[in-house]
Write a protein that holds these residues in place. Structure first.
Motif, short mmCIF file in Angstrom:
data_model
loop_
_atom_site.label_atom_id
_atom_site.label_comp_id
_atom_site.label_asym_id
_atom_site.label_seq_id
_atom_site.Cartn_x
_atom_site.Cartn_y
_atom_site.Cartn_z
N SER A 282 -4.23 17.79 -8.01
CA SER A 282 -3.08 17.01 -7.55
C SER A 282 -3.01 16.96 -6.04
N ALA A 283 -3.25 18.12 -5.39
CA ALA A 283 -3.19 18.17 -3.93
C ALA A 283 -4.27 17.30 -3.29
N ILE A 284 -5.49 17.37 -3.83
CA ILE A 284 -6.60 16.58 -3.28
C ILE A 284 -6.34 15.09 -3.48
N SER A 285 -5.93 14.73 -4.70
CA SER A 285 -5.68 13.32 -5.01
C SER A 285 -4.51 12.78 -4.18
N GLY A 286 -3.44 13.58 -4.08
CA GLY A 286 -2.28 13.15 -3.30
C GLY A 286 -2.60 13.02 -1.82
N ALA B 115 0.82 -1.20 0.00
CA ALA B 115 0.00 0.00 0.00
C ALA B 115 0.86 1.26 0.00
N ALA B 116 1.91 1.27 0.81
CA ALA B 116 2.81 2.42 0.84
C ALA B 116 3.50 2.62 -0.51
N LEU B 117 3.91 1.52 -1.13
CA LEU B 117 4.53 1.58 -2.45
C LEU B 117 3.56 2.16 -3.49
N ALA B 118 2.33 1.66 -3.50
CA ALA B 118 1.35 2.12 -4.47
C ALA B 118 1.03 3.60 -4.29
N CYS B 119 0.83 4.01 -3.04
CA CYS B 119 0.53 5.42 -2.77
C CYS B 119 1.70 6.32 -3.15
N GLY B 120 2.91 5.87 -2.86
CA GLY B 120 4.08 6.65 -3.24
C GLY B 120 4.20 6.82 -4.74
N CYS B 121 3.89 5.77 -5.49
CA CYS B 121 3.95 5.84 -6.96
C CYS B 121 2.89 6.79 -7.51
N VAL B 122 1.68 6.72 -6.97
CA VAL B 122 0.60 7.61 -7.42
C VAL B 122 0.96 9.07 -7.16
N ILE B 123 1.43 9.36 -5.96
CA ILE B 123 1.78 10.73 -5.60
C ILE B 123 2.95 11.23 -6.44
N THR B 124 3.92 10.37 -6.69
CA THR B 124 5.06 10.75 -7.54
C THR B 124 4.59 11.13 -8.94
N ALA B 125 3.73 10.31 -9.53
CA ALA B 125 3.24 10.57 -10.89
C ALA B 125 2.47 11.89 -10.95
N LEU B 126 1.59 12.12 -9.98
CA LEU B 126 0.79 13.35 -9.96
C LEU B 126 1.68 14.59 -9.92
N ASN B 127 2.68 14.57 -9.09
CA ASN B 127 3.52 15.75 -8.90
C ASN B 127 4.56 15.92 -10.01
N ILE C 168 -5.56 12.32 -0.51
CA ILE C 168 -6.39 11.12 -0.34
C ILE C 168 -5.53 9.86 -0.40
N ALA C 169 -4.59 9.83 -1.37
CA ALA C 169 -3.73 8.65 -1.52
C ALA C 169 -2.87 8.44 -0.27
N ALA C 170 -2.26 9.52 0.23
CA ALA C 170 -1.42 9.39 1.42
C ALA C 170 -2.25 9.00 2.64
N LEU C 171 -3.44 9.59 2.78
CA LEU C 171 -4.29 9.28 3.93
C LEU C 171 -4.75 7.83 3.89
N VAL C 172 -5.16 7.36 2.71
CA VAL C 172 -5.59 5.97 2.57
C VAL C 172 -4.43 5.02 2.90
N GLY D 52 1.38 15.84 5.11
CA GLY D 52 1.45 17.22 5.55
C GLY D 52 1.79 18.17 4.42
N LEU D 53 2.70 17.76 3.54
CA LEU D 53 3.07 18.60 2.40
C LEU D 53 1.91 18.76 1.43
N GLU D 54 1.11 17.72 1.28
CA GLU D 54 -0.07 17.81 0.40
C GLU D 54 -1.08 18.81 0.95
N ILE D 55 -1.18 18.90 2.27
CA ILE D 55 -2.07 19.90 2.87
C ILE D 55 -1.58 21.30 2.52
N LEU D 56 -0.27 21.53 2.65
CA LEU D 56 0.29 22.83 2.28
C LEU D 56 0.09 23.12 0.80
N MET D 57 0.24 22.09 -0.03
CA MET D 57 0.02 22.26 -1.47
C MET D 57 -1.43 22.64 -1.75
N GLY D 58 -2.35 22.03 -1.03
CA GLY D 58 -3.76 22.36 -1.20
C GLY D 58 -4.06 23.80 -0.81
#
Length: 235
Positions: free
Chosen positions: A121-125, A83-95, A127-131, A193-199
């Motif tokens: 990107s901020a909302i999706s990232g 799960a951590a790997l998948a979320c990291g990949c999704v967030i990397t691609a978005l940014n 959600i991905a990190a929180l999940v 936390g960084l995604e919150i700042l990005m949002g």
């Protein structure tokens, strides 16, 4: 736009000074979002790197159980690491997409486009990190073989050996795996936390852009009214 438009009294339309202020503010927001996006990308890639090494070690050594040399328990659950790997990949691609879009030169203004994508990107990232964090902590639908009361994870199992008695021989690379999985979880929390700042930065940019767009429309309507009035007077 003529600077004389600022002398029209209390009409709430955009002036040259307001346009200049908006452009300066937007430039600042642009670089702030770009910097945050680079930080998020770095943290997400580091998360993937930290979690990939223990997972690779598990896959390489789990086959030893068939040779009566098991390193891993029967109740091991690797889903938190996946799960951590998948979320990291999704967030990397978005940014990465945002960084490329923000740095790519263009003859046209992309303020609205970048505002919209940074918000998405901020909302999706987020959600991905929180999940990912929630899944790592609670592990929904977790099951384990008969005779066990709970599951082990790569983190809990490797750290259990690392923190055990000093007389125990720690299996090779378990200490590294313990540190890596712990760091991966911490980096995922940092990414959240960084995604919150990005949002927040994306929201400020969108509100600023909508405000100046509204004032431009008000000025346009006022100019149309002035032209119509002059034409009626001449007629």
């Amino acid at each position: 736009m003529s600077s004389n438009s600022s002398t029209a009294g209390s009409h709430p339309y955009s002036t040259d000074v307001e346009e200049s202020t908006f452009l300066k503010r937007n430039r600042l927001i642009h670089w702030a979002r770009l910097g945050l996006s680079v930080l998020i990308t770095t943290a997400a890639i580091a998360t993937v790197a930290c979690e990939a090494v223990p997972l690779r070690h598990y896959k390489d050594t789990s086959k030893w159980s068939s040779d009566d040399l098991p390193l891993w328990p029967m109740n091991l659950d690797v889903r938190p690491t996946v799960a951590a790997l998948a979320c990291g990949c999704v967030i990397t691609a978005l940014n990465l997409v945002y960084v490329v879009a923000a740095l790519l030169p263009s003859p046209h203004s992309r303020i609205k486009l970048l505002n919209s994508y940074s918000s998405l990107s901020a909302i999706s990232g987020f959600i991905a990190a929180l999940v990912g964090i929630i899944f790592i902590i609670y592990r929904p639908s977790s099951n384990y073989p008969s005779g066990f009361t709970e599951n082990e994870t790569l983190y809990s199992w490797t750290c259990k050996w690392k923190n055990g008695s000093s007389t125990q021989t720690i299996p090779i690379d378990f200490s590294r795996d313990c540190h890596d999985t712990r760091a991966g979880f911490a980096l995922l929390c940092l990414t959240l936390g960084l995604e919150i700042l990005m949002g927040i930065a994306a929201g400020v940019g969108s509100l600023s852009q909508r405000g100046v767009s509204r004032r431009r429309e008000e000025q346009f309507q006022l100019e149309k009214l002035e032209i119509a009035t002059k034409q009626a007077y001449r007629g």
